[in-house]
Each structure stands twice: as structure tokens, then as C-alpha cells.
Design a protein around this motif. Sequence first.
Motif, PDB file in Angstrom:
ATOM      1  N   UNK A  99       0.722  -1.297   0.122  1.00 25.35           N
ATOM      2  CA  UNK A  99       0.130   0.104   0.070  1.00 25.35           C
ATOM      3  C   UNK A  99       0.764   1.285  -0.085  1.00 25.35           C
ATOM      4  N   UNK A 100       2.000   1.241  -0.022  1.00 27.71           N
ATOM      5  CA  UNK A 100       2.919   2.281   0.145  1.00 27.71           C
ATOM      6  C   UNK A 100       4.074   2.522  -1.112  1.00 27.71           C
ATOM      7  N   UNK A 101       4.376   1.542  -1.590  1.00 23.02           N
ATOM      8  CA  UNK A 101       5.430   1.577  -2.611  1.00 23.02           C
ATOM      9  C   UNK A 101       4.886   2.212  -3.913  1.00 23.02           C
ATOM     10  N   UNK A 102       5.552   2.668  -4.921  1.00 20.53           N
ATOM     11  CA  UNK A 102       5.078   3.437  -6.186  1.00 20.53           C
ATOM     12  C   UNK A 102       3.869   2.710  -6.833  1.00 20.53           C
ATOM     13  N   UNK A 103       4.111   1.242  -6.847  1.00 19.59           N
ATOM     14  CA  UNK A 103       3.211   0.510  -7.677  1.00 19.59           C
ATOM     15  C   UNK A 103       1.803   0.494  -6.923  1.00 19.59           C
ATOM     16  N   UNK A 104       1.953   0.300  -5.719  1.00 19.92           N
ATOM     17  CA  UNK A 104       0.616   0.153  -4.857  1.00 19.92           C
ATOM     18  C   UNK A 104      -0.115   1.551  -4.864  1.00 19.92           C
ATOM     19  N   UNK A 105       0.742   2.548  -4.823  1.00 18.89           N
ATOM     20  CA  UNK A 105       0.323   4.020  -4.518  1.00 18.89           C
ATOM     21  C   UNK A 105      -0.426   4.406  -5.824  1.00 18.89           C
ATOM     22  N   UNK A 106       0.023   3.900  -6.952  1.00 17.94           N
ATOM     23  CA  UNK A 106      -0.581   4.228  -8.453  1.00 17.94           C
ATOM     24  C   UNK A 106      -1.420   3.213  -9.166  1.00 17.94           C
ATOM     25  N   UNK A 107      -2.038   2.207  -7.872  1.00 16.16           N
ATOM     26  CA  UNK A 107      -3.218   1.485  -8.563  1.00 16.16           C
ATOM     27  C   UNK A 107      -2.631   0.320  -9.036  1.00 16.16           C
ATOM     28  N   UNK A 108      -1.290  -0.363  -8.760  1.00 16.77           N
ATOM     29  CA  UNK A 108      -0.995  -1.524  -9.216  1.00 16.77           C
ATOM     30  C   UNK A 108      -0.592  -2.256  -8.112  1.00 16.77           C
ATOM     31  N   UNK A 109      -1.434  -2.734  -7.292  1.00 18.87           N
ATOM     32  CA  UNK A 109      -0.972  -3.342  -6.061  1.00 18.87           C
ATOM     33  C   UNK A 109      -0.476  -4.770  -6.633  1.00 18.87           C
ATOM     34  N   UNK A 110      -0.805  -5.302  -7.790  1.00 15.22           N
ATOM     35  CA  UNK A 110      -0.364  -6.659  -8.454  1.00 15.22           C
ATOM     36  C   UNK A 110       1.230  -6.540  -8.501  1.00 15.22           C
ATOM     37  N   UNK A 111       1.653  -5.313  -8.417  1.00 16.36           N
ATOM     38  CA  UNK A 111       3.254  -5.317  -8.975  1.00 16.36           C
ATOM     39  C   UNK A 111       3.949  -4.638  -7.637  1.00 16.36           C
ATOM     40  N   UNK A 112       3.218  -4.968  -6.650  1.00 15.36           N
ATOM     41  CA  UNK A 112       3.981  -4.396  -5.132  1.00 15.36           C
ATOM     42  C   UNK A 112       5.380  -4.693  -5.132  1.00 15.36           C
ATOM     43  N   UNK A 113       6.111  -3.848  -4.452  1.00 17.97           N
ATOM     44  CA  UNK A 113       7.546  -4.015  -4.691  1.00 17.97           C
ATOM     45  C   UNK A 113       8.108  -5.012  -3.885  1.00 17.97           C
ATOM     46  N   UNK A 114       7.169  -5.581  -2.849  1.00 13.70           N
ATOM     47  CA  UNK A 114       7.385  -6.687  -2.014  1.00 13.70           C
ATOM     48  C   UNK A 114       7.543  -8.072  -2.760  1.00 13.70           C
ATOM     49  N   UNK A 115       6.827  -7.812  -3.897  1.00 12.14           N
ATOM     50  CA  UNK A 115       6.879  -8.857  -4.754  1.00 12.14           C
ATOM     51  C   UNK A 115       8.171  -9.520  -5.421  1.00 12.14           C
ATOM     52  N   UNK A 116       9.252  -8.722  -5.242  1.00 10.98           N
ATOM     53  CA  UNK A 116      10.634  -9.011  -5.362  1.00 10.98           C
ATOM     54  C   UNK A 116      11.384 -10.118  -4.925  1.00 10.98           C
TER      55      UNK A 116
END
Length: 369
Positions: free
Chosen positions: A92-109
Motif C-alpha cells: 500500500x505504500x510503494x510506487x506501484x501500490x500507490x498508483x493503483x498497481x498492487x499486483x506489482x507491489x515492490x514486496x513481490x521482488x
Amino acid sequence: MLTRAAICWERNTPWSVEEIELDPPKAGEVLVRLVASGLCHSDEHIRNGHMPWELPMIGGHEGAGVVEEVGPGVTTVAPGDHVVLAFIPACGRCPSCSTGAQNLCDLGMYMADGYQVTDHTARHHARGVDLRVACMVGTFAEHTTVNEAHCVPVDPDLPLELACLLACGVVTGWGAAVNTGGVVAGDTVVVVGAGGIGMNAIQGAALAGAERILAIDPVALKREKAIGFGATHTASDATEGFALLQELTRGRLADVVINTKSEGEGADIAISLGLAGKRGKVVVTNLHEAGDQQVTMNALDLTVMEKQVRGSCFGSANPRRDIPRLLDLHRSGKLQLEELVSHRYKLDEVNQGYDDQVQGRSIRGVLTL
């Protein structure tokens, strides 16, 4: 605590169901008693090495259960909550989550790492060694410890053995059609592969108002089932499908082609582009072998016909929004879930479940835990 899980110790060997030691949750983590887990083909990619993640690893990434304990600092769930464990976390805080792309959350790395995202250490252990867990959740188990970023609370009136399907397959297929493919009313859609992902791509296309939905699959059972999920036509292969498309669309072919085969190959892209018409979109949501570097296509199609090839991970979805929304669609009778489940298995029957899947005897198997 002691619990049980299905572990892959070596490539191309059966899942081993055995007792494991599970640590309590640390800061930001949650202990979940799992109720059900879907049998997704992606776990077979782990077992056969097409996804060369390090072993030993507890399988399963499509699960749902009840929160039993939370670690320090957890604020989004509490003991007793029913949760779907989204296989990709959403901080909910990374650039992906904050721009509506939770499926690409940085934690997925950290997904391939298989340990906890907080400190990259194990909470699961067996035979004196640390165990990795598939997609950092490991749902082929009676209990698991996960980061709260994976936990999506759901209403307790919904059966968890159906809600678990939204941890991966339903959202992935539905979103491939609606989000990535952008299917709109009147479209002609082709779904290549009518398994656990493909059936939901068909449902998504139907809900979006597609006029024609062609399901392509070599297995007669799956073609028959596809009609019940919204397909208007079926074909056993791309050659048969192409001829049918030409007839149905007067040569204009498909607006959206969605690849959902259990295992993709580089040549599939060219075949799917051949099914797409002008400005048609080919959505690739099925996994390819990690070492598959060769993709075949006619690049001129991309220019003179303005065709597109789009990747789709977790249906380009926002799981914290889309999982509850899809469950609401199920509650109102607009999204089929029970019909997706071909067989239910106990944890000890996990290998039988995958044999049924590989042999084309099931659409989606579910472990009831």
C-alpha cells in the motif's frame, strides 16, 4: 507449533506431506489456520523446475483461512478474521501500490526467495532445515505464518474453500480479460486454454459484455465446461479456431486473445497474434519456462495492424479492492465459484490432485484443510 505441510524436496518428485515446525509470527506477521488451498499449475512449475526457485519449499499460493495470532505492529487484521492470502503482497505504500498497481507491489521482488519479507528468514522448518514457502505464503499446509501484506479480509459468511480461489486463479483470469485485455461490450474474445485461469477469463469477458467468446482447448471436458462459464463457441486447436473466427466475424477476427495454457511456449505468441484482428490485443497470463528466451511473432503485425502483446500478472488487479468486489459478484449470482471446483482433496491427496489436473480430469482442485 507443530503442523503439517506438503513439501517439495527435489525436482520431479512427489510432494511429501509431513510434520513441520512453525514459528510464531514476528513483527508485521500473521499466523493463519488454513481452511482451503487451490491447486494451481504454477506449483507444478516449481516442482518440475520450470520456475527454478530454491528447494526445499512448501507449495501452495492460493489459500484462505482464519487468523489465529498476530505479531507486533499488525493493524489490518485481528484474530478470528477470515482472510484470503493474495499470492502477491500489497504493502500500500510503494510506487506501484500507490498508483493503483498492487499486483506489482515492490514486496513481490522477494517472491522467489521464499522467506519472510520482513527479515528474509524462515518461519517453517522440517528435518532440521529451514523451508522456503511458495510465493511467501505456502498454503499447502494446515497452518502458515505470512506477512500481513498478503492478508485480504473477507466476510465470514463466504465459504473459504471457494474464497481461496480468489488468491490467484479467479482474479488472474478475470483480470486478464477485464483489466489487461480491456474487453468491452460487443467484443470478440478468444481464450486459449480452458483450465482454472481460462474459465475465469471466460467469465470476465462474459461479464464485460463480449458478444462472442471462443474457448480453445484440446480436452473435450474443458470445452464442454467452458460453455457453462460463458463461452459461445469452442474449438480443439488454433487451426479450427481460426476458421471458426473467420466465419463468425466475416474475417475481422478477435479483439482480444488471452493465453491461459498451463504452460506457454514461445511459438504461442505468433499463433495468438494470428487469431487477433486489427488493433487486437494478445494477453499473456500463463507462465512460460524461465529459460524460454525465444518468442516467435510477425513484427509487421505490430506496425501495420497495430496489434499488441500485453503481459498480465495477477490480472493487473488491485487485490484489496478486487477480491471483495468479485466475492460480491459471486454473492449476487454473477460470478461462478462452486462450479469451478472439479474435485476436493485432503492434504495427503495433493499428488492425486495434480495427477488429475495434468491428465485433464479437473478444472480446479481444492485442498480442504
